[in-house]
Design a protein around this motif. Structure first.
Motif, PDB file in Angstrom:
ATOM      1  N   THR A 111       0.810  -1.208   0.000  1.00 35.56           N
ATOM      2  CA  THR A 111       0.000   0.000   0.000  1.00 35.56           C
ATOM      3  C   THR A 111       0.854   1.273   0.000  1.00 35.56           C
ATOM      4  N   GLU A 112       2.170   1.124   0.141  1.00 36.81           N
ATOM      5  CA  GLU A 112       3.040   2.287   0.220  1.00 36.81           C
ATOM      6  C   GLU A 112       3.737   2.523  -1.121  1.00 36.81           C
ATOM      7  N   VAL A 113       3.754   3.784  -1.551  1.00 34.27           N
ATOM      8  CA  VAL A 113       4.332   4.141  -2.845  1.00 34.27           C
ATOM      9  C   VAL A 113       5.279   5.323  -2.664  1.00 34.27           C
ATOM     10  N   ALA A 114       6.418   5.289  -3.361  1.00 30.66           N
ATOM     11  CA  ALA A 114       7.416   6.354  -3.256  1.00 30.66           C
ATOM     12  C   ALA A 114       7.768   6.873  -4.637  1.00 30.66           C
ATOM     13  N   LEU A 115       8.267   8.111  -4.684  1.00 27.91           N
ATOM     14  CA  LEU A 115       8.741   8.736  -5.910  1.00 27.91           C
ATOM     15  C   LEU A 115      10.255   8.837  -5.848  1.00 27.91           C
ATOM     16  N   PHE A 116      10.945   8.294  -6.855  1.00 30.31           N
ATOM     17  CA  PHE A 116      12.397   8.427  -6.908  1.00 30.31           C
ATOM     18  C   PHE A 116      12.780   9.887  -7.120  1.00 30.31           C
ATOM     19  N   SER A 117      13.803  10.351  -6.417  1.00 31.69           N
ATOM     20  CA  SER A 117      14.334  11.684  -6.676  1.00 31.69           C
ATOM     21  C   SER A 117      15.174  11.640  -7.943  1.00 31.69           C
ATOM     22  N   ALA A 118      15.519  12.816  -8.464  1.00 32.95           N
ATOM     23  CA  ALA A 118      16.211  12.887  -9.746  1.00 32.95           C
ATOM     24  C   ALA A 118      17.609  12.278  -9.706  1.00 32.95           C
ATOM     25  N   ASN A 119      18.207  12.170  -8.532  1.00 35.99           N
ATOM     26  CA  ASN A 119      19.553  11.607  -8.427  1.00 35.99           C
ATOM     27  C   ASN A 119      19.557  10.116  -8.103  1.00 35.99           C
ATOM     28  N   ALA A 120      18.404   9.470  -8.261  1.00 35.60           N
ATOM     29  CA  ALA A 120      18.324   8.033  -7.986  1.00 35.60           C
ATOM     30  C   ALA A 120      19.021   7.233  -9.081  1.00 35.60           C
ATOM     31  N   GLY A 121      19.622   6.117  -8.651  1.00 33.14           N
ATOM     32  CA  GLY A 121      20.259   5.207  -9.587  1.00 33.14           C
ATOM     33  C   GLY A 121      19.840   3.782  -9.296  1.00 33.14           C
ATOM     34  N   SER A 122      20.460   2.839  -9.956  1.00 32.69           N
ATOM     35  CA  SER A 122      20.077   1.433  -9.800  1.00 32.69           C
ATOM     36  C   SER A 122      20.384   0.907  -8.411  1.00 32.69           C
ATOM     37  N   TRP A 123      21.469   1.372  -7.798  1.00 35.82           N
ATOM     38  CA  TRP A 123      21.871   0.831  -6.505  1.00 35.82           C
ATOM     39  C   TRP A 123      21.667   1.819  -5.372  1.00 35.82           C
ATOM     40  N   PHE A 124      21.800   3.097  -5.655  1.00 34.70           N
ATOM     41  CA  PHE A 124      21.542   4.133  -4.657  1.00 34.70           C
ATOM     42  C   PHE A 124      20.304   4.865  -5.111  1.00 34.70           C
ATOM     43  N   ALA A 125      19.204   4.668  -4.390  1.00 35.74           N
ATOM     44  CA  ALA A 125      17.909   5.143  -4.889  1.00 35.74           C
ATOM     45  C   ALA A 125      17.181   5.996  -3.855  1.00 35.74           C
ATOM     46  N   PRO A 126      17.639   7.230  -3.609  1.00 37.12           N
ATOM     47  CA  PRO A 126      16.898   8.117  -2.701  1.00 37.12           C
ATOM     48  C   PRO A 126      15.494   8.380  -3.232  1.00 37.12           C
ATOM     49  N   ASN A 127      14.567   8.559  -2.319  1.00 36.54           N
ATOM     50  CA  ASN A 127      13.171   8.687  -2.737  1.00 36.54           C
ATOM     51  C   ASN A 127      12.341   9.455  -1.723  1.00 36.54           C
ATOM     52  N   LEU A 128      11.209   9.925  -2.200  1.00 42.62           N
ATOM     53  CA  LEU A 128      10.230  10.608  -1.362  1.00 42.62           C
ATOM     54  C   LEU A 128       9.150   9.601  -0.993  1.00 42.62           C
ATOM     55  N   ALA A 129       9.027   9.300   0.287  1.00 39.87           N
ATOM     56  CA  ALA A 129       8.052   8.314   0.759  1.00 39.87           C
ATOM     57  C   ALA A 129       6.662   8.959   0.790  1.00 39.87           C
ATOM     58  N   ALA A 130       6.059   9.086  -0.368  1.00 36.47           N
ATOM     59  CA  ALA A 130       4.852   9.895  -0.528  1.00 36.47           C
ATOM     60  C   ALA A 130       3.708   9.468   0.382  1.00 36.47           C
ATOM     61  N   THR A 131       3.416   8.185   0.418  1.00 39.41           N
ATOM     62  CA  THR A 131       2.271   7.745   1.215  1.00 39.41           C
ATOM     63  C   THR A 131       2.512   7.956   2.710  1.00 39.41           C
ATOM     64  N   ARG A 132       3.752   7.922   3.156  1.00 39.70           N
ATOM     65  CA  ARG A 132       4.023   8.144   4.582  1.00 39.70           C
ATOM     66  C   ARG A 132       3.800   9.601   4.962  1.00 39.70           C
ATOM     67  N   TRP A 133       4.147  10.516   4.061  1.00 44.02           N
ATOM     68  CA  TRP A 133       3.823  11.918   4.302  1.00 44.02           C
ATOM     69  C   TRP A 133       2.307  12.113   4.352  1.00 44.02           C
ATOM     70  N   ALA A 134       1.612  11.576   3.357  1.00 41.38           N
ATOM     71  CA  ALA A 134       0.158  11.744   3.308  1.00 41.38           C
ATOM     72  C   ALA A 134      -0.511  11.155   4.545  1.00 41.38           C
ATOM     73  N   GLU A 135      -0.036   9.986   4.977  1.00 46.10           N
ATOM     74  CA  GLU A 135      -0.624   9.341   6.142  1.00 46.10           C
ATOM     75  C   GLU A 135      -0.365  10.124   7.417  1.00 46.10           C
ATOM     76  N   TRP A 136       0.772  10.792   7.501  1.00 42.85           N
ATOM     77  CA  TRP A 136       1.050  11.607   8.686  1.00 42.85           C
ATOM     78  C   TRP A 136       0.063  12.769   8.768  1.00 42.85           C
ATOM     79  N   PHE A 137      -0.158  13.430   7.643  1.00 43.79           N
ATOM     80  CA  PHE A 137      -1.125  14.529   7.637  1.00 43.79           C
ATOM     81  C   PHE A 137      -2.520  14.020   7.992  1.00 43.79           C
ATOM     82  N   ARG A 138      -2.872  12.856   7.467  1.00 46.48           N
ATOM     83  CA  ARG A 138      -4.201  12.294   7.724  1.00 46.48           C
ATOM     84  C   ARG A 138      -4.349  11.851   9.166  1.00 46.48           C
ATOM     85  N   ALA A 139      -3.359  11.122   9.679  1.00 44.85           N
ATOM     86  CA  ALA A 139      -3.461  10.572  11.031  1.00 44.85           C
ATOM     87  C   ALA A 139      -3.457  11.655  12.105  1.00 44.85           C
ATOM     88  N   ASN A 140      -2.912  12.811  11.771  1.00 46.56           N
ATOM     89  CA  ASN A 140      -2.853  13.892  12.750  1.00 46.56           C
ATOM     90  C   ASN A 140      -3.907  14.966  12.534  1.00 46.56           C
TER      91      ASN A 140
END
Length: 221
Positions: A111-140
């Motif tokens: 159920t969790e989905v993330a967006l890769f940042s522009a500097n993501a690669g095959s082995w080092f893949a920084p990302n924005l944990a989108a659903t976790r941000w949304a859930e924090w706003f919702r849960a609070n």
């Protein structure tokens, strides 16, 4: 006008270490246009935080937006949200979050989905944990309603894991049970999203195009 509504819109098309895309910036622009249209979202233009690859005019700047740049857009709402919720208030009626680019589903939680940042690669893949941000706003109960729209893949990879965002602990707001939410994804878990040339020279995400077409013309039910 929905004066208390807020929005975060992000589109990433250039991934130097992955295959670049052609539609996300056009999709983000189209979504912002719908948001600020009086016949659409009717959100004040000043309330829309907008970040796309095209915002970086320096040709040597190729790995932006990165995670910290994206999280800065969310961070303001977190700081203000803590203060508001502590006083029994919300920051507004609705928060829209629109994200387009390369993405993935968290392998341990479909159920969790993330967006890769522009500097993501095959082995080092920084990302924005989108659903976790949304859930924090919702849960609070930071907003009365949370709308998350993501036009990205939801495939999984053994090398990709969601990065926990720098969020404070849940505040246990009594308003949380009354928050309404709507999450829309381009594809189901495990599937790739698609883009195509809808007009001469203009590529768009198929999902975003269909979503905005529905918002403009579909019956309200």
């Amino acid at each position: 006008m929905a004066t208390s509504d807020q929005a975060i819109v992000i589109g990433i098309r250039t991934y130097p270490k992955l295959q670049s895309l052609r539609g996300p910036c056009h999709d983000a622009e189209a979504f912002r246009e719908w948001l600020t249209d009086p016949d659409g979202g009717d959100v004040p233009a000043a309330n829309v935080k907008f970040l796309v690859t095209d915002a970086y005019s320096d040709p040597d700047v190729t790995e932006h937006p990165n995670v910290s740049e994206m999280e800065d857009l969310f961070g303001e709402f977190v700081e203000r949200g803590v203060t508001a919720v502590s006083s029994g208030q919300s920051l507004g009626r609705r928060l829209y979050i629109f994200l387009a680019g390369h993405g993935f589903s968290e392998p341990s939680n479909m159920t969790e989905v993330a967006l890769f940042s522009a500097n993501a690669g095959s082995w080092f893949a920084p990302n924005l944990a989108a659903t976790r941000w949304a859930e924090w706003f919702r849960a609070n109960g930071v907003f009365d309603e949370v709308v998350l729209v993501m036009d990205c893949c939801r495939t999984t990879s053994p090398t990709s894991r969601m990065v926990n965002p720098p969020l404070p602990a849940l505040m246990g707001s009594p308003r949380r049970g009354n928050v309404r939410w709507f999450y829309a994804y381009a594809v189901t878990d495990g599937q790739p999203a698609r883009e195509r040339e809808l007009e001469a020279g203009t590529w768009r995400g198929i999902f975003t195009s269909a979503f905005l077409e529905a918002m403009a013309h579909a019956l309200p039910d």
